[in-house]
Design a protein around this motif. Structure first.
Motif, PDB file in Angstrom:
ATOM      1  N   MET A   1      23.197  57.148  29.966  1.00  0.00           N
ATOM      2  CA  MET A   1      22.428  57.914  30.940  1.00  0.00           C
ATOM      3  C   MET A   1      23.397  58.397  32.023  1.00  0.00           C
ATOM      4  SD  MET A   1      19.062  58.689  31.523  1.00  0.00           S
ATOM      5  CE  MET A   1      18.135  57.472  30.656  1.00  0.00           C
ATOM      6  N   GLN A   2      23.314  59.668  32.356  1.00  0.00           N
ATOM      7  CA  GLN A   2      24.175  60.259  33.367  1.00  0.00           C
ATOM      8  C   GLN A   2      23.312  61.040  34.345  1.00  0.00           C
ATOM      9  OE1 GLN A   2      26.914  63.140  31.781  1.00  0.00           O
ATOM     10  NE2 GLN A   2      27.859  63.546  33.745  1.00  0.00           N
ATOM     11  N   ILE A   3      23.672  60.999  35.614  1.00  0.00           N
ATOM     12  CA  ILE A   3      22.994  61.815  36.623  1.00  0.00           C
ATOM     13  C   ILE A   3      23.699  63.156  36.688  1.00  0.00           C
ATOM     14  CG2 ILE A   3      22.382  62.061  39.057  1.00  0.00           C
ATOM     15  CD1 ILE A   3      20.866  59.818  37.693  1.00  0.00           C
ATOM     16  N   MET A   4      22.935  64.213  36.505  1.00  0.00           N
ATOM     17  CA  MET A   4      23.464  65.573  36.632  1.00  0.00           C
ATOM     18  C   MET A   4      22.703  66.280  37.729  1.00  0.00           C
ATOM     19  SD  MET A   4      24.264  66.750  32.750  1.00  0.00           S
ATOM     20  CE  MET A   4      25.093  68.231  33.320  1.00  0.00           C
ATOM     21  N   THR A   5      23.380  67.144  38.437  1.00  0.00           N
ATOM     22  CA  THR A   5      22.766  67.858  39.551  1.00  0.00           C
ATOM     23  C   THR A   5      22.645  69.339  39.226  1.00  0.00           C
ATOM     24  OG1 THR A   5      24.920  68.154  40.595  1.00  0.00           O
ATOM     25  CG2 THR A   5      23.619  66.227  41.271  1.00  0.00           C
ATOM     26  N   GLY A   6      21.798  69.990  39.991  1.00  0.00           N
ATOM     27  CA  GLY A   6      21.614  71.420  39.815  1.00  0.00           C
ATOM     28  C   GLY A   6      20.745  71.976  40.920  1.00  0.00           C
ATOM     29  N   ALA A  17      19.081  64.865  37.996  1.00  0.00           N
ATOM     30  CA  ALA A  17      18.336  64.540  36.784  1.00  0.00           C
ATOM     31  C   ALA A  17      19.094  63.505  35.964  1.00  0.00           C
ATOM     32  CB  ALA A  17      18.108  65.796  35.955  1.00  0.00           C
ATOM     33  N   ARG A  18      18.349  62.517  35.461  1.00  0.00           N
ATOM     34  CA  ARG A  18      18.932  61.517  34.567  1.00  0.00           C
ATOM     35  C   ARG A  18      18.917  62.096  33.152  1.00  0.00           C
ATOM     36  NH1 ARG A  18      15.908  57.898  37.861  1.00  0.00           N
ATOM     37  NH2 ARG A  18      14.197  58.004  36.385  1.00  0.00           N
ATOM     38  N   ILE A  19      20.100  62.296  32.586  1.00  0.00           N
ATOM     39  CA  ILE A  19      20.242  62.933  31.286  1.00  0.00           C
ATOM     40  C   ILE A  19      20.769  61.911  30.280  1.00  0.00           C
ATOM     41  CG2 ILE A  19      21.426  64.782  30.020  1.00  0.00           C
ATOM     42  CD1 ILE A  19      19.438  65.804  32.128  1.00  0.00           C
ATOM     43  N   PRO A  99      26.439  73.355  33.326  1.00  0.00           N
ATOM     44  CA  PRO A  99      25.632  73.663  32.146  1.00  0.00           C
ATOM     45  C   PRO A  99      26.402  73.558  30.832  1.00  0.00           C
ATOM     46  CG  PRO A  99      26.206  75.676  33.304  1.00  0.00           C
ATOM     47  CD  PRO A  99      26.665  74.536  34.168  1.00  0.00           C
ATOM     48  N   ALA A 100      27.730  73.547  30.887  1.00  0.00           N
ATOM     49  CA  ALA A 100      28.534  73.512  29.663  1.00  0.00           C
ATOM     50  C   ALA A 100      28.344  72.221  28.868  1.00  0.00           C
ATOM     51  CB  ALA A 100      30.008  73.703  29.999  1.00  0.00           C
ATOM     52  N   ARG A 101      27.820  71.191  29.492  1.00  0.00           N
ATOM     53  CA  ARG A 101      27.587  69.934  28.783  1.00  0.00           C
ATOM     54  C   ARG A 101      26.578  70.097  27.654  1.00  0.00           C
ATOM     55  NH1 ARG A 101      25.279  64.027  30.499  1.00  0.00           N
ATOM     56  NH2 ARG A 101      24.622  63.527  28.398  1.00  0.00           N
ATOM     57  N   PHE A 102      25.605  70.962  27.829  1.00  0.00           N
ATOM     58  CA  PHE A 102      24.479  71.057  26.911  1.00  0.00           C
ATOM     59  C   PHE A 102      24.804  71.898  25.681  1.00  0.00           C
ATOM     60  CE2 PHE A 102      22.711  70.182  31.081  1.00  0.00           C
ATOM     61  CZ  PHE A 102      22.013  69.024  30.789  1.00  0.00           C
ATOM     62  N   VAL A 103      24.168  71.504  24.571  1.00  0.00           N
ATOM     63  CA  VAL A 103      24.350  72.184  23.297  1.00  0.00           C
ATOM     64  C   VAL A 103      22.967  72.470  22.726  1.00  0.00           C
ATOM     65  CG1 VAL A 103      25.301  71.965  20.965  1.00  0.00           C
ATOM     66  CG2 VAL A 103      26.496  70.918  22.912  1.00  0.00           C
ATOM     67  N   PRO A 104      22.695  73.722  22.377  1.00  0.00           N
ATOM     68  CA  PRO A 104      21.373  74.013  21.802  1.00  0.00           C
ATOM     69  C   PRO A 104      21.225  73.356  20.440  1.00  0.00           C
ATOM     70  CG  PRO A 104      22.791  75.953  21.689  1.00  0.00           C
ATOM     71  CD  PRO A 104      23.541  74.911  22.459  1.00  0.00           C
TER      72      PRO A 104
END
Length: 147
Positions: A1-6, A17-19, A99-104
């Protein structure tokens, strides 16, 4: 679990957000296209309990008979898609600071997909630094190019 901000473009609405994974999806429905002005929208589905609004909550409008969307009333940034009766919500991938962390991992509403916009990797490209009219405006106004 990682905290990401936006947050939004102007910074009025911010979140943490906890991702727990890199999974995201693209929605191609006509309502999302109209709500964002894009050909599709990238979302991360997340539990509402895993999102903390750190400045103030987004403004929301009822975008259909079944859903609402969160946005910043100052700058217009689309931030969420929400079913009011659900414990889950979607955050826009473009509103994350990284946003680069995410993969569709899926496409939703494929019946209204715009095929010509699915893979644009074959098109020629230009960096912002090489796009003279935009680059020169940024440099004249702020002295630097945006991130």
């Amino acid at each position: 679990m990682q905290i990401m901000t936006g947050g939004c473009q102007c910074g009025r609405v911010r979140y943490a957000a906890r991702i727990d994974s890199d999974a995201a999806y693209l929605c191609h429905c006509g309502m999302c296209r109209r709500a964002t002005g894009g050909v599709s929208i990238a979302f991360r589905n997340i539990a509402r309990a895993d999102v903390t609004w750190t400045t103030e909550e987004p403004d929301r409008y009822r975008s259909s008979a079944i859903a609402q969307r969160g946005f910043c009333r100052t700058c217009g940034t689309p931030l969420t898609f929400e079913y009011p009766d659900s414990d889950m919500m979607d955050l826009t991938i473009g509103s994350f600071d990284d946003p680069a962390r995410f993969v569709p991992d899926q496409n939703v509403s494929i019946e209204t997909i715009l095929p010509a916009w699915l893979d644009c990797s074959h098109l020629p490209g230009t960096t912002l630094a090489d796009h003279a009219s935009t680059r020169d405006r940024w440099l004249a106004t702020t002295g630097k190019l945006p991130d």
